[in-house]
Structures are given as structure tokens and as C-alpha cells.
Scaffold this motif. Structure first.
Motif, PDB file in Angstrom:
ATOM      1  N   UNK A   1       9.855 -18.564  14.916  1.00 41.27           N
ATOM      2  CA  UNK A   1       9.319 -19.653  14.079  1.00 41.27           C
ATOM      3  C   UNK A   1       9.197 -19.165  12.769  1.00 41.27           C
ATOM      4  N   UNK A   2       9.023 -19.904  11.899  1.00 40.98           N
ATOM      5  CA  UNK A   2       8.785 -19.411  10.498  1.00 40.98           C
ATOM      6  C   UNK A   2       7.588 -20.365   9.591  1.00 40.98           C
ATOM      7  N   UNK A   3       7.239 -19.747   8.614  1.00 44.34           N
ATOM      8  CA  UNK A   3       6.186 -20.226   7.851  1.00 44.34           C
ATOM      9  C   UNK A   3       6.201 -19.868   6.490  1.00 44.34           C
ATOM     10  N   UNK A   4       6.619 -20.971   5.538  1.00 43.57           N
ATOM     11  CA  UNK A   4       6.757 -20.919   4.165  1.00 43.57           C
ATOM     12  C   UNK A   4       5.559 -20.938   3.479  1.00 43.57           C
ATOM     13  N   UNK A   5       4.991 -20.401   2.633  1.00 42.68           N
ATOM     14  CA  UNK A   5       3.567 -20.704   1.569  1.00 42.68           C
ATOM     15  C   UNK A   5       3.442 -22.030   1.495  1.00 42.68           C
ATOM     16  N   UNK A   6       2.095 -22.480   1.876  1.00 44.04           N
ATOM     17  CA  UNK A   6       1.825 -24.057   1.891  1.00 44.04           C
ATOM     18  C   UNK A   6       2.393 -24.784   2.973  1.00 44.04           C
ATOM     19  N   UNK A   7       3.140 -24.485   3.702  1.00 47.28           N
ATOM     20  CA  UNK A   7       3.731 -25.180   4.939  1.00 47.28           C
ATOM     21  C   UNK A   7       3.204 -24.668   6.327  1.00 47.28           C
TER      22      UNK A   7
END
Length: 123
Positions: free
Chosen positions: A37-43
């Protein structure tokens, strides 16, 4: 208990490649699906790719054809090969393991997570 330790993140130019690794420790015999999984800033955290113990894979539309998930059972390691990287792939990438025999109080499968590794795609 399962422990997941990611490595391989870093800074890469657009169009470049990276290979992430996730070392698996502990008793993982109840795990029926592995994933990234991934998480970008603000997402919110989003699914990138999964592979079942039977070998079936699933990819997010945004990475299909560019990323490949694989697992080396002998080395107890999960991989994510990322090619043709784009700036929008920039995020913290997390390794995930889903337990097929344990559920939380809301009936969702119990999941293990790594600490994450930063991938930055920029020129």
C-alpha cells in the motif's frame, strides 16, 4: 505474530526504477494475502498491489503494467518492482499481510503492517 520490515525506498528520477523489499519475521502460516500500500501527503492509504498465497495478483489501475509484486518463499521476502516511475508515485510505501484466521471486532480480517519506506520521484 508477524513482523514486516521494508527497505529499498529512496529518491529516483521520473522514468527510473526501484525495487522494494519486505522481510517477513515470525509465524506467518495464517497469512493468506500479501500486499503493498502507499500513502502520499494529504491522501488516504491506498492499495498498490496484492498477491495471494495461491499466486493471484491484483494491481491498482494507476500502476498496472509498471509495477510487479512477487514473493520469494525461501527468503521470506515480499518484493515490489517499480518501473517507469512517475512523480505521482511519490509516497510512503507499506508492506501488508492479511491474516486469514483472525478478525477484529468489526469482522474485518486482521492485518499486519510494516513501518513504511519513503519513495520520492523527482528530477
Amino acid at each position: 505474530q508477524v513482523q514486516l520490515v521494508e527497505s529499498g525506498g529512496g529518491l529516483v528520477q521520473p522514468g527510473g526504477s526501484l525495487k522494494l523489499s519486505c522481510a517477513v519475521f515470525g509465524s506467518y502460516f495464517s497469512i493468506n494475502r500479501w500486499g503493498w500500500y502507499r500513502q502520499a501527503p494529504g491522501n488516504q492509504r491506498e492499495l498498490v498491489a496484492t498477491v495471494t498465497v495461491g499466486g493471484s495478483t491484483n494491481y491498482a489501475a494507476s500502476v498496472k503494467g509498471r509495477f510487479t509484486i512477487s514473493r520469494d518463499n525461501a527468503k521470506n521476502t515480499l518484493f515490489l518492482q517499480m518501473n517507469s516511475l512517475k512523480p505521482e508515485d511519490t509516497a510512503v510505501y507499506y508492506c501488508n499481510a492479511r491474516d486469514g484466521t483472525t478478525w477484529d471486532s468489526e469482522g474485518r480480517p486482521f492485518e499486519y503492517w510494516g513501518q513504511g519506506t519513503q519513495v520520492t520521484v523527482s528530477s
